[in-house]
Design an enzyme around this catalytic site. Structure first.
Site, PDB file in Angstrom:
ATOM      1  N   GLY A  48     -10.198 -12.402 -22.182  1.00 47.49           N
ATOM      2  CA  GLY A  48     -10.697 -11.740 -23.409  1.00 47.49           C
ATOM      3  C   GLY A  48     -11.032 -12.669 -24.375  1.00 47.49           C
ATOM      4  O   GLY A  48     -12.067 -13.378 -24.260  1.00 47.49           O
ATOM      5  N   PHE A  49     -10.081 -12.892 -25.339  1.00 45.77           N
ATOM      6  CA  PHE A  49     -10.430 -13.829 -26.604  1.00 45.77           C
ATOM      7  C   PHE A  49     -11.783 -13.886 -27.126  1.00 45.77           C
ATOM      8  O   PHE A  49     -12.569 -14.804 -27.375  1.00 45.77           O
ATOM      9  CB  PHE A  49     -10.076 -15.359 -25.850  1.00 45.77           C
ATOM     10  CG  PHE A  49      -8.687 -15.662 -25.292  1.00 45.77           C
ATOM     11  CD1 PHE A  49      -7.695 -15.735 -26.332  1.00 45.77           C
ATOM     12  CD2 PHE A  49      -8.664 -15.694 -24.058  1.00 45.77           C
ATOM     13  CE1 PHE A  49      -6.397 -15.904 -25.691  1.00 45.77           C
ATOM     14  CE2 PHE A  49      -7.207 -15.811 -23.450  1.00 45.77           C
ATOM     15  CZ  PHE A  49      -6.271 -15.885 -24.496  1.00 45.77           C
ATOM     16  N   HIS A  50     -12.091 -12.629 -27.485  1.00 50.73           N
ATOM     17  CA  HIS A  50     -13.467 -12.348 -28.274  1.00 50.73           C
ATOM     18  C   HIS A  50     -13.361 -11.093 -28.847  1.00 50.73           C
ATOM     19  O   HIS A  50     -12.498 -10.144 -28.582  1.00 50.73           O
ATOM     20  CB  HIS A  50     -14.620 -12.356 -27.200  1.00 50.73           C
ATOM     21  CG  HIS A  50     -14.873 -11.310 -26.211  1.00 50.73           C
ATOM     22  ND1 HIS A  50     -13.809 -11.391 -24.924  1.00 50.73           N
ATOM     23  CD2 HIS A  50     -15.256 -10.121 -26.196  1.00 50.73           C
ATOM     24  CE1 HIS A  50     -14.117 -10.371 -24.246  1.00 50.73           C
ATOM     25  NE2 HIS A  50     -14.893  -9.518 -25.200  1.00 50.73           N
ATOM     26  N   ALA A  51     -14.329 -10.860 -29.689  1.00 51.78           N
ATOM     27  CA  ALA A  51     -14.824  -9.569 -30.188  1.00 51.78           C
ATOM     28  C   ALA A  51     -16.127  -9.264 -30.103  1.00 51.78           C
ATOM     29  O   ALA A  51     -16.683 -10.279 -29.793  1.00 51.78           O
ATOM     30  CB  ALA A  51     -14.365  -9.598 -31.934  1.00 51.78           C
ATOM     31  N   ARG A  96      -9.871  -8.927 -28.905  1.00 53.42           N
ATOM     32  CA  ARG A  96      -8.936  -8.420 -27.864  1.00 53.42           C
ATOM     33  C   ARG A  96      -8.616  -9.672 -26.874  1.00 53.42           C
ATOM     34  O   ARG A  96      -9.233 -10.539 -26.604  1.00 53.42           O
ATOM     35  CB  ARG A  96      -9.668  -7.342 -27.335  1.00 53.42           C
ATOM     36  CG  ARG A  96     -10.833  -7.515 -25.980  1.00 53.42           C
ATOM     37  CD  ARG A  96     -12.321  -7.937 -26.762  1.00 53.42           C
ATOM     38  NE  ARG A  96     -12.496  -7.307 -27.807  1.00 53.42           N
ATOM     39  CZ  ARG A  96     -13.273  -5.933 -27.768  1.00 53.42           C
ATOM     40  NH1 ARG A  96     -13.731  -5.527 -26.929  1.00 53.42           N
ATOM     41  NH2 ARG A  96     -13.745  -5.585 -28.835  1.00 53.42           N
TER      42      ARG A  96
END
Length: 133
Positions: A48-51, A96
């Site tokens: 994830g590590f993004h929006a 997330r």
């Protein structure tokens, strides 16, 4: 207000097994434009590590389990997905991260838009700037 919004899906089944039907604008709260799934993810991996600026998603762990961390820039919440009759609705502008995948985890994600790299915010500091505007 909680960042975690869980959707319940009706399981239809009998002695032959179970079936869940996912329908856009009915039990999935948007028009479905893309479906993908993650599998064979090592338990020590975090993804994830993004929006997303506009994209909405519903994540369903159809087998096994994993842990989601959602962040709106001021609050972080965690939720374990381990039931194929439950979906996690993820609106836009939520950071997330997914972790703690079981060896048998299959995570299906239903998306409101086609893949568009320009919709991603992949840097957490940039995400904080965007949500504070």
């Amino acid at each position: 207000m909680s960042l975690v919004k869980l959707l319940s899906f009706k399981s239809l089944g009998d002695e032959r097994g179970n079936l869940i039907s996912l329908e856009q604008n009915k039990n999935v709260p948007f028009e479905i434009k893309r479906v993908y799934y993650l599998f064979n993810t090592d338990k020590d991996v975090t993804r994830g590590f993004h929006a997303h600026k506009a994209l909405q998603q519903v994540a369903i762990c159809v087998k096994g389990s994993c842990l989601f961390t959602l962040d709106d820039g001021t609050k972080r919440e965690k939720v374990k997905l381990d039931d194929p009759t439950v979906g996690l609705y993820i609106g836009n502008n939520l950071w997330r991260e997914m972790s703690e995948f079981t060896y048998d985890c299959v995570l299906m994600v239903i998306a409101s838009e086609l893949y568009d790299e320009s919709d991603y915010i992949r840097d957490y500091d940039q995400f904080l700037k965007e949500v504070s505007l």
